[in-house]
Enzyme design. Sequence first.
Site, PDB file in Angstrom:
ATOM      1  N   CYS A   1       0.818  -1.221   0.000  1.00 30.36           N
ATOM      2  CA  CYS A   1       0.000   0.000   0.000  1.00 30.36           C
ATOM      3  C   CYS A   1       0.850   1.269   0.000  1.00 30.36           C
ATOM      4  O   CYS A   1       0.640   2.175  -0.814  1.00 30.36           O
ATOM      5  CB  CYS A   1      -0.986  -0.030   1.165  1.00 30.36           C
ATOM      6  SG  CYS A   1      -0.246   0.132   2.813  1.00 30.36           S
TER       7      CYS A   1
ATOM      8  N   HIS B   1      -2.566   1.371   6.888  1.00 29.60           N
ATOM      9  CA  HIS B   1      -2.929   1.229   5.481  1.00 29.60           C
ATOM     10  C   HIS B   1      -3.153   2.605   4.877  1.00 29.60           C
ATOM     11  O   HIS B   1      -3.584   3.542   5.556  1.00 29.60           O
ATOM     12  CB  HIS B   1      -4.201   0.381   5.337  1.00 29.60           C
ATOM     13  CG  HIS B   1      -4.460  -0.059   3.919  1.00 29.60           C
ATOM     14  ND1 HIS B   1      -3.741  -1.065   3.315  1.00 29.60           N
ATOM     15  CD2 HIS B   1      -5.341   0.393   2.985  1.00 29.60           C
ATOM     16  CE1 HIS B   1      -4.180  -1.228   2.073  1.00 29.60           C
ATOM     17  NE2 HIS B   1      -5.138  -0.346   1.846  1.00 29.60           N
TER      18      HIS B   1
ATOM     19  N   HIS C   1      -5.935   1.793  -4.143  1.00 24.82           N
ATOM     20  CA  HIS C   1      -5.006   1.273  -3.138  1.00 24.82           C
ATOM     21  C   HIS C   1      -4.597  -0.151  -3.501  1.00 24.82           C
ATOM     22  O   HIS C   1      -5.187  -0.792  -4.374  1.00 24.82           O
ATOM     23  CB  HIS C   1      -5.627   1.328  -1.738  1.00 24.82           C
ATOM     24  CG  HIS C   1      -6.735   0.337  -1.513  1.00 24.82           C
ATOM     25  ND1 HIS C   1      -6.907  -0.329  -0.319  1.00 24.82           N
ATOM     26  CD2 HIS C   1      -7.739  -0.106  -2.314  1.00 24.82           C
ATOM     27  CE1 HIS C   1      -7.965  -1.117  -0.384  1.00 24.82           C
ATOM     28  NE2 HIS C   1      -8.485  -1.002  -1.581  1.00 24.82           N
TER      29      HIS C   1
END
Length: 355
Positions: free
Chosen positions: A270, A318, A330
């Site tokens: 990510c 994240h 993402h």
Amino acid sequence: MAAHRKPRQRSLGGGTARTAATIALAGAATATGFDGTGHAEPPLSPAQVKAKVDKLYQEAETATQKYDGAKEQAQEAQKRLNALRDEAARRTDRLNSAREALGSSAAAQYRDGGLDPAVRLLLSSDPGQYLDNAAFAERVDDRQAAAVTRVRDQLREIERLRGAARIELASLTSRQAELRRQKRTITEKLGEARQLLSQLTQGQRAGAPADGGAGRASRSAGRDPVGAVSAATATAEAPDARAAAAVAYAYGKLGSPYVWGATGPDAFDCSGLVQAAYRSAGISLPRTTYSQIGAGRRVPRSELLPGDLVFFYSGISHVGIYVGHGQMIHAPNPSAPVRLAPVDEMPFAGATRVV
């Protein structure tokens, strides 16, 4: 003649009683499942499996960010160590040259130092020239003393560099150990997630997701969400050219696989995707989510614009790139490639506008 004795009946005390009790308890355990074989654990439902998988993916993501941070710090420590070693080597070469010069001067003095200076003056065929030479020799001695001082300073500096190098080596060793620990954690979490997912049929894996974001990501992998924002719309709505370039890069990477620790160009985790997207726009971002959230100006969720970084979970583990209209791009987890997804599919933790 031996007396006839009636054999004693053994009581249920002592070892016999204990044995009987043990057998009875063992039977009871078998009957009630205490030993783990009487009643097997009920199988997990698909929703429970997905919930556990979601949790494992989140834990693996957290470990991945720690791995990325340790890797970055190890690389920096290695650069500093190499620079210190190079500088120490250069100074050692200069020190060796200075030592050789001092050695040559000392040898010459030894060869010429057998006579007292007053006797040399008396024996000299040219006293005036001798006095001039003597004055020059004194100046040479002064320069030699200065050279000795420089050598001593060089020795001290080399020792300082070596001490700093030892500290950097210890730091590097520590970072490398942290890398190994986090790698083991990631491997274990992902392995456990794969084992859980293997219990589900293909249809169950694509069914209703659990509460976590990873379940939704797995279901929608490779497919745009309803009302997906186009790349043209997202880049047009970006606040500046750099944000637009980062958004365009992210769109170009849709479908790329998730690989922990990867920063592109063909696979990403990510924070690696975010870093690569802004690198393409000429902006250098830190490697981890923990650092990226501080790399710009914080913005409230109600004021998000394309190119903003959106962060999730209380541990800031994240990150995605906002593209407008409640959506982001993402790299979710190993079960799904880089994709478009709603921002509200995970617990929102904050946002940053890169400036």
